[in-house]
Design an enzyme around this catalytic site. Structure first.
Site, mmCIF file in Angstrom:
data_model
loop_
_atom_site.group_PDB
_atom_site.id
_atom_site.type_symbol
_atom_site.label_atom_id
_atom_site.label_comp_id
_atom_site.label_asym_id
_atom_site.label_seq_id
_atom_site.Cartn_x
_atom_site.Cartn_y
_atom_site.Cartn_z
ATOM 1 N N TYR A 94 1.545 17.733 -15.360
ATOM 2 C CA TYR A 94 2.023 18.512 -14.215
ATOM 3 C C TYR A 94 3.547 18.618 -14.273
ATOM 4 C CZ TYR A 94 3.070 20.138 -9.573
ATOM 5 O OH TYR A 94 3.556 20.882 -8.521
ATOM 6 N N GLU A 96 7.222 20.873 -13.297
ATOM 7 C CA GLU A 96 7.917 21.860 -12.465
ATOM 8 C C GLU A 96 9.314 22.060 -13.023
ATOM 9 O OE1 GLU A 96 8.249 20.532 -8.432
ATOM 10 O OE2 GLU A 96 6.091 20.257 -8.194
#
Ligand SMILES: *[C@@H]1O[C@H](CO)[C@@H](O)[C@H](O)[C@H]1NC(C)=O
Ligand SMILES: *[C@@H]1O[C@H](CO)[C@@H](O)[C@H](O)[C@H]1NC(C)=O
Ligand SMILES: *[C@@H]1O[C@H](CO)[C@@H](O)[C@H](O)[C@H]1NC(C)=O
Length: 306
Positions: A94, A96
């Site tokens: 994950y 970002e």
């Protein structure tokens, strides 16, 4: 005839104050899917174009296509906006990115680095390490501005905000700059950060840090929640004194959306601070001087013609 008159008129007409807006927006899973929705993209353009510097968080755009679509939308009228983006940040799959979109006519990027938290006292404290960017504001009296972004992991909000103080120490030893802005979705409210806990944090207890977004501000779009998650914190008296106002941009209200329409854009509102900058005297004086020289030359020219 009267060069000083030109000077006076010119000085009065030339803008002296730059109303400078800096924003932080958690754009909730901003990626290709969101950018493909034209209505959502149009709203994002309206949100970002209000800001001189806009920090987007939760950018999940491995190929950079969503950001380039957003930039196309922003630059439709005029090539004005540019951006700088961090590498994907995260502990596992994950990831970002932090993206900074800024108006390139008056702002440029001077330097940038990722804060490495692997060799610190508390290793790997940040899930998304701050990607620190140093901007130059051209023509302004305040020229040097460092932005430290942070999107915390909700249940580690206190530890990560605490560690921002170490980032502060690192930045100020790295660069000789005393104008710092920390901003982003700190998750600094509701169940993730109590007021009691926050009082123990160095970034809060040290009076040199000014928290511009107060606890009474709701940065969430959902009517059912009221939480001051997103924050802007400025360091430095000079910078703090330039702040005119700060708050959220309620795009539900401002753009006449329903809650459901707004939630397609994000579940957060952008937070923003308006600064009152002055143009440096060099910027206002030079055009005036040129005008005087021209008018003197023109006066001389008429004389020789006679
Ligand atoms: C920390 O990470 C950076 C890059 O991610 C690397 O260059 C550096 O050697 C690492 N430091 C330690 C002490 O592991
Ligand atoms: C702090 O800044 C120095 C440069 O001034 C850099 O070498 C160092 O890696 C930084 N520390 C961290 C933890 O990022
Ligand atoms: C934003 O505006 C909407 C529509 O006017 C309103 O219902 C909502 O309470 C506002 N939210 C905040 C956080 O101000």
């Amino acid at each position: 005839m009267f060069p000083w008159l030109h000077l006076l008129v010119f000085h009065l007409l030339w803008p002296h104050v730059w109303s400078f807006r800096i924003c932080a927006f958690n754009a909730q899973h901003f990626g290709e899917k969101k950018a493909a929705n034209q209505e959502v993209l149009d709203i994002l353009v309206k949100i970002v174009q209000r800001c001189d510097i806009c920090l987007l968080q939760e950018v999940q755009d491995p190929k950079g296509q969503a950001l380039s679509k957003l930039l196309q939308g922003l630059n439709r009228q005029q090539e004005l906006f540019q951006f700088v983006v961090s590498p994907p940040l995260g502990r596992n799959s994950y990831m970002e990115k932090y993206a900074f979109i800024y108006k390139s006519d008056k702002i440029s990027v001077r330097d940038q680095y990722k804060y490495h938290d692997n060799d610190t006292k508390k290793p790997d404290v940040f899930a998304r390490e701050p990607y620190v960017v140093r901007f130059t504001l051209r023509y302004a009296d305040l020229q040097d501005l460092v932005v430290i972004p942070q999107h915390t992991v909700p249940d580690k909000a206190d530890e990560e905000i605490e560690a921002l103080y170490d980032v502060f120490l690192n930045v100020t030893s790295h660069w000789r700059c005393n104008n710092l802005v920390f901003m982003g979705d700190f998750n600094a409210g509701c169940s993730y950060l109590s007021k009691k806990k926050r009082r123990t944090l160095r970034l809060y207890s040290d009076p040199k840090f000014h928290w511009l977004i107060g606890d009474d501000i709701d940065t969430t779009v959902r009517e059912s929640t009221t939480c001051p998650y997103d924050r802007i914190v400025v360091y430095g008296e000079e910078l703090a004194n330039l702040v005119n106002s700060a708050g959220i941009y309620n795009f539900t209200k401002e753009l006449g959306l329903t809650e459901a329409e707004a939630l397609k854009v994000s579940d957060h509102y952008p937070v923003e601070a308006d600064l009152k900058l002055k143009y440096s005297s060099a910027h206002t004086l030079l055009p005036s001087v040129i005008l005087i020289v021209l008018s003197v030359l023109a006066a001389g020219g008429t004389k020789t013609l006679q």
